[in-house]
Design a protein around this motif. Structure first.
Motif, PDB file in Angstrom:
ATOM      1  N   ILE A  11       8.683  23.146 -11.902  1.00 57.71           N
ATOM      2  CA  ILE A  11       9.065  24.457 -11.621  1.00 57.71           C
ATOM      3  C   ILE A  11       8.616  25.501 -12.595  1.00 57.71           C
ATOM      4  O   ILE A  11       8.925  25.190 -13.742  1.00 57.71           O
ATOM      5  N   SER A  12       8.373  26.616 -12.330  1.00 55.98           N
ATOM      6  CA  SER A  12       8.035  27.899 -13.049  1.00 55.98           C
ATOM      7  C   SER A  12       8.180  29.051 -12.712  1.00 55.98           C
ATOM      8  O   SER A  12       8.924  28.994 -11.439  1.00 55.98           O
ATOM      9  N   SER A  13       7.682  29.955 -13.160  1.00 54.84           N
ATOM     10  CA  SER A  13       8.066  31.499 -12.563  1.00 54.84           C
ATOM     11  C   SER A  13       7.421  31.525 -11.398  1.00 54.84           C
ATOM     12  O   SER A  13       7.828  32.399 -10.503  1.00 54.84           O
ATOM     13  N   VAL A  14       6.308  30.703 -11.195  1.00 54.55           N
ATOM     14  CA  VAL A  14       5.743  31.048  -9.788  1.00 54.55           C
ATOM     15  C   VAL A  14       6.036  30.007  -8.839  1.00 54.55           C
ATOM     16  O   VAL A  14       6.186  30.278  -7.625  1.00 54.55           O
ATOM     17  N   LEU A  72       9.477  20.366 -15.992  1.00 54.08           N
ATOM     18  CA  LEU A  72       9.392  19.355 -15.078  1.00 54.08           C
ATOM     19  C   LEU A  72      10.893  18.755 -14.827  1.00 54.08           C
ATOM     20  O   LEU A  72      11.533  18.621 -16.008  1.00 54.08           O
ATOM     21  N   PHE A  73      11.184  18.631 -13.571  1.00 49.20           N
ATOM     22  CA  PHE A  73      12.397  18.040 -13.363  1.00 49.20           C
ATOM     23  C   PHE A  73      12.490  16.798 -12.624  1.00 49.20           C
ATOM     24  O   PHE A  73      11.675  16.655 -11.654  1.00 49.20           O
ATOM     25  N   TRP A  74      13.523  15.998 -12.594  1.00 47.73           N
ATOM     26  CA  TRP A  74      13.894  14.948 -11.643  1.00 47.73           C
ATOM     27  C   TRP A  74      15.218  15.241 -11.061  1.00 47.73           C
ATOM     28  O   TRP A  74      16.093  15.349 -11.756  1.00 47.73           O
ATOM     29  N   TYR A  75      15.385  15.215  -9.714  1.00 50.46           N
ATOM     30  CA  TYR A  75      16.609  15.662  -9.382  1.00 50.46           C
ATOM     31  C   TYR A  75      16.831  14.254  -8.344  1.00 50.46           C
ATOM     32  O   TYR A  75      15.988  13.665  -8.089  1.00 50.46           O
ATOM     33  N   VAL A  76      18.306  14.006  -8.118  1.00 51.83           N
ATOM     34  CA  VAL A  76      18.562  12.911  -7.460  1.00 51.83           C
ATOM     35  C   VAL A  76      19.546  13.229  -6.488  1.00 51.83           C
ATOM     36  O   VAL A  76      20.528  14.471  -6.469  1.00 51.83           O
ATOM     37  N   LEU A 118      17.427  24.666 -11.658  1.00 51.11           N
ATOM     38  CA  LEU A 118      17.906  25.056 -10.411  1.00 51.11           C
ATOM     39  C   LEU A 118      19.241  24.058 -10.273  1.00 51.11           C
ATOM     40  O   LEU A 118      19.370  22.992 -10.282  1.00 51.11           O
ATOM     41  N   PHE A 119      20.197  24.967  -9.674  1.00 53.44           N
ATOM     42  CA  PHE A 119      21.663  24.441  -9.287  1.00 53.44           C
ATOM     43  C   PHE A 119      21.788  24.594  -7.730  1.00 53.44           C
ATOM     44  O   PHE A 119      21.412  25.519  -7.362  1.00 53.44           O
ATOM     45  N   PHE A 120      22.231  23.494  -7.303  1.00 56.45           N
ATOM     46  CA  PHE A 120      22.265  23.287  -5.901  1.00 56.45           C
ATOM     47  C   PHE A 120      23.787  23.283  -5.199  1.00 56.45           C
ATOM     48  O   PHE A 120      24.736  22.712  -6.069  1.00 56.45           O
ATOM     49  N   GLY A 121      23.916  23.928  -4.152  1.00 57.39           N
ATOM     50  CA  GLY A 121      25.246  23.931  -3.508  1.00 57.39           C
ATOM     51  C   GLY A 121      25.010  22.349  -2.894  1.00 57.39           C
ATOM     52  O   GLY A 121      24.115  22.057  -2.837  1.00 57.39           O
ATOM     53  N   GLU A 122      25.933  21.986  -2.203  1.00 59.07           N
ATOM     54  CA  GLU A 122      26.275  20.534  -1.540  1.00 59.07           C
ATOM     55  C   GLU A 122      25.449  20.770   0.005  1.00 59.07           C
ATOM     56  O   GLU A 122      25.287  19.846   0.493  1.00 59.07           O
ATOM     57  N   GLY A 123      25.143  21.904   0.329  1.00 54.04           N
ATOM     58  CA  GLY A 123      24.368  22.072   1.609  1.00 54.04           C
ATOM     59  C   GLY A 123      25.158  22.162   2.633  1.00 54.04           C
ATOM     60  O   GLY A 123      26.575  21.891   2.654  1.00 54.04           O
ATOM     61  N   SER A 124      24.753  23.005   3.836  1.00 53.58           N
ATOM     62  CA  SER A 124      25.301  22.949   5.188  1.00 53.58           C
ATOM     63  C   SER A 124      24.576  22.141   6.295  1.00 53.58           C
ATOM     64  O   SER A 124      23.542  22.480   6.399  1.00 53.58           O
ATOM     65  N   ARG A 125      25.044  21.078   6.697  1.00 49.72           N
ATOM     66  CA  ARG A 125      24.376  20.440   7.605  1.00 49.72           C
ATOM     67  C   ARG A 125      24.495  20.818   8.917  1.00 49.72           C
ATOM     68  O   ARG A 125      25.789  20.822   9.643  1.00 49.72           O
ATOM     69  N   LEU A 126      23.512  21.184   9.650  1.00 46.14           N
ATOM     70  CA  LEU A 126      23.401  21.655  11.031  1.00 46.14           C
ATOM     71  C   LEU A 126      22.952  20.902  12.171  1.00 46.14           C
ATOM     72  O   LEU A 126      21.797  20.330  11.780  1.00 46.14           O
ATOM     73  N   TYR A 178      22.389  11.634  -3.981  1.00 47.04           N
ATOM     74  CA  TYR A 178      22.974  10.405  -3.512  1.00 47.04           C
ATOM     75  C   TYR A 178      23.506  10.505  -2.173  1.00 47.04           C
ATOM     76  O   TYR A 178      23.696  11.690  -1.766  1.00 47.04           O
ATOM     77  N   PRO A 179      23.813   9.474  -1.315  1.00 49.32           N
ATOM     78  CA  PRO A 179      23.978   9.633  -0.217  1.00 49.32           C
ATOM     79  C   PRO A 179      25.130  10.712   0.319  1.00 49.32           C
ATOM     80  O   PRO A 179      26.338  10.571  -0.281  1.00 49.32           O
ATOM     81  N   GLY A 180      24.629  11.548   1.290  1.00 49.61           N
ATOM     82  CA  GLY A 180      25.737  12.410   1.747  1.00 49.61           C
ATOM     83  C   GLY A 180      26.117  13.528   0.484  1.00 49.61           C
ATOM     84  O   GLY A 180      27.082  14.377   0.890  1.00 49.61           O
ATOM     85  N   GLU A 181      25.250  13.556  -0.433  1.00 51.12           N
ATOM     86  CA  GLU A 181      25.522  14.866  -1.356  1.00 51.12           C
ATOM     87  C   GLU A 181      24.482  15.771  -1.547  1.00 51.12           C
ATOM     88  O   GLU A 181      23.337  15.504  -1.189  1.00 51.12           O
ATOM     89  N   GLY A 182      24.648  16.776  -2.502  1.00 55.71           N
ATOM     90  CA  GLY A 182      23.659  17.578  -2.508  1.00 55.71           C
ATOM     91  C   GLY A 182      22.646  17.245  -3.706  1.00 55.71           C
ATOM     92  O   GLY A 182      22.905  16.202  -4.287  1.00 55.71           O
ATOM     93  N   LEU A 183      21.631  17.970  -4.410  1.00 52.07           N
ATOM     94  CA  LEU A 183      20.737  17.553  -5.278  1.00 52.07           C
ATOM     95  C   LEU A 183      21.599  17.655  -6.675  1.00 52.07           C
ATOM     96  O   LEU A 183      22.250  18.825  -6.825  1.00 52.07           O
ATOM     97  N   GLN A 184      21.474  16.761  -7.467  1.00 52.17           N
ATOM     98  CA  GLN A 184      21.844  17.187  -8.917  1.00 52.17           C
ATOM     99  C   GLN A 184      20.634  16.920  -9.885  1.00 52.17           C
ATOM    100  O   GLN A 184      19.771  16.107  -9.612  1.00 52.17           O
TER     101      GLN A 184
END
Lengths: 118, 110
Positions: B93-96, B33-37, A107-115, B39-45
């Motif tokens: 994460i899988s198809s389900v 299987l994934f690990w996402y991180v 999955l790829f994510f946007g940076e989000g919208s904080r409401l 960081y403060p004030g950011e989205g998931l990577q």
């Protein structure tokens, strides 16, 4: 990879109003999702945005509260309707890519919208 | 049903300490299987991933091995840095399933 742009990045809203969040992807993707991340919490899947048809909602989420549009393969919107303070969250758009016809699951994510709802 | 159990935080470590964040899951089918991180004030990577049994994902000094027999995907790093301070999410994460762990907040002190 995919570059996902969300807007607004943040907003402060009044109780009872509605806000629409936009998600634009730089490539055509099959699967798009909307997540909610409440303060200090994990991600909760709201719905899968289906191109050309109604979104598929997860348990606890309904179309009247979170209407979703997906007019094409690169764009989707999520509306948070009749907002209350409990809707204060980060809303995240996410996409899943097929590589060479197979689904890596990534999955790829946007940076989000904080409401923030007052 | 499908679920993921992740070590609760917050975790506070000194710089150069060893890190382990446990993650176990139940899922329909054979998930990646994934690990996402985050960081403060950011989205998931995406931090790292593994798509089949015994695969080891690695990135930025972090590692995790897909253990099918124990349905686990524990995250490890031999020597953490202040810049590793973030929230880490385990995600089978899988198809389900499209579920995330509750997240483990890591704070690394100099």
């Amino acid at each position: 990879s995919a570059v996902i742009s969300q807007k607004p990045s943040r907003d402060i809203c009044q109780r009872g109003t509605s806000l629409t969040i936009q998600c634009q992807v730089d490539s055509q993707v099959t699967m798009m999702f909307w997540y909610r991340q409440q303060p200090g919490q994990s991600l909760t899947l709201i719905a899968t945005a289906n191109q050309g048809s109604e979104a598929t909602y997860e348990s606890g989420f309904v179309i009247d509260k979170f209407p979703i549009s997906r007019p094409n393969l690169t764009f989707s919107t999520l509306t948070v309707s009749n907002m209350s303070p409990e809707d204060s969250s980060i809303y995240l758009c996410s996409v899943r890519l097929l590589r060479q016809g197979s689904d890596t699951g990534e999955l790829f994510f946007g940076e989000g919208s904080r409401l923030t709802v007052l | 049903g499908n679920s993921v159990t992740q070590m609760e935080g917050p975790v506070t470590l000194s710089e150069e300490a060893f890190l382990t964040i446990n993650c176990t899951y139940t899922a329909t089918g054979y998930p990646s299987l994934f690990w996402y991180v985050q960081y403060p004030g950011e989205g998931l990577q995406l931090l790292l991933k593994a798509t089949k049994a015994d695969d080891k994902g690695s990135n930025k000094g972090f590692e995790a091995t897909y253990r099918k027999e124990t349905t686990s995907f524990h995250l490890e790093k031999g020597s953490v840095q202040v810049s590793d301070s973030a929230v880490y999410f385990c995600a089978p994460i899988s198809s389900v399933t499209l579920i995330f762990g509750k997240g483990t907040k890591l704070s690394v002190k100099p």
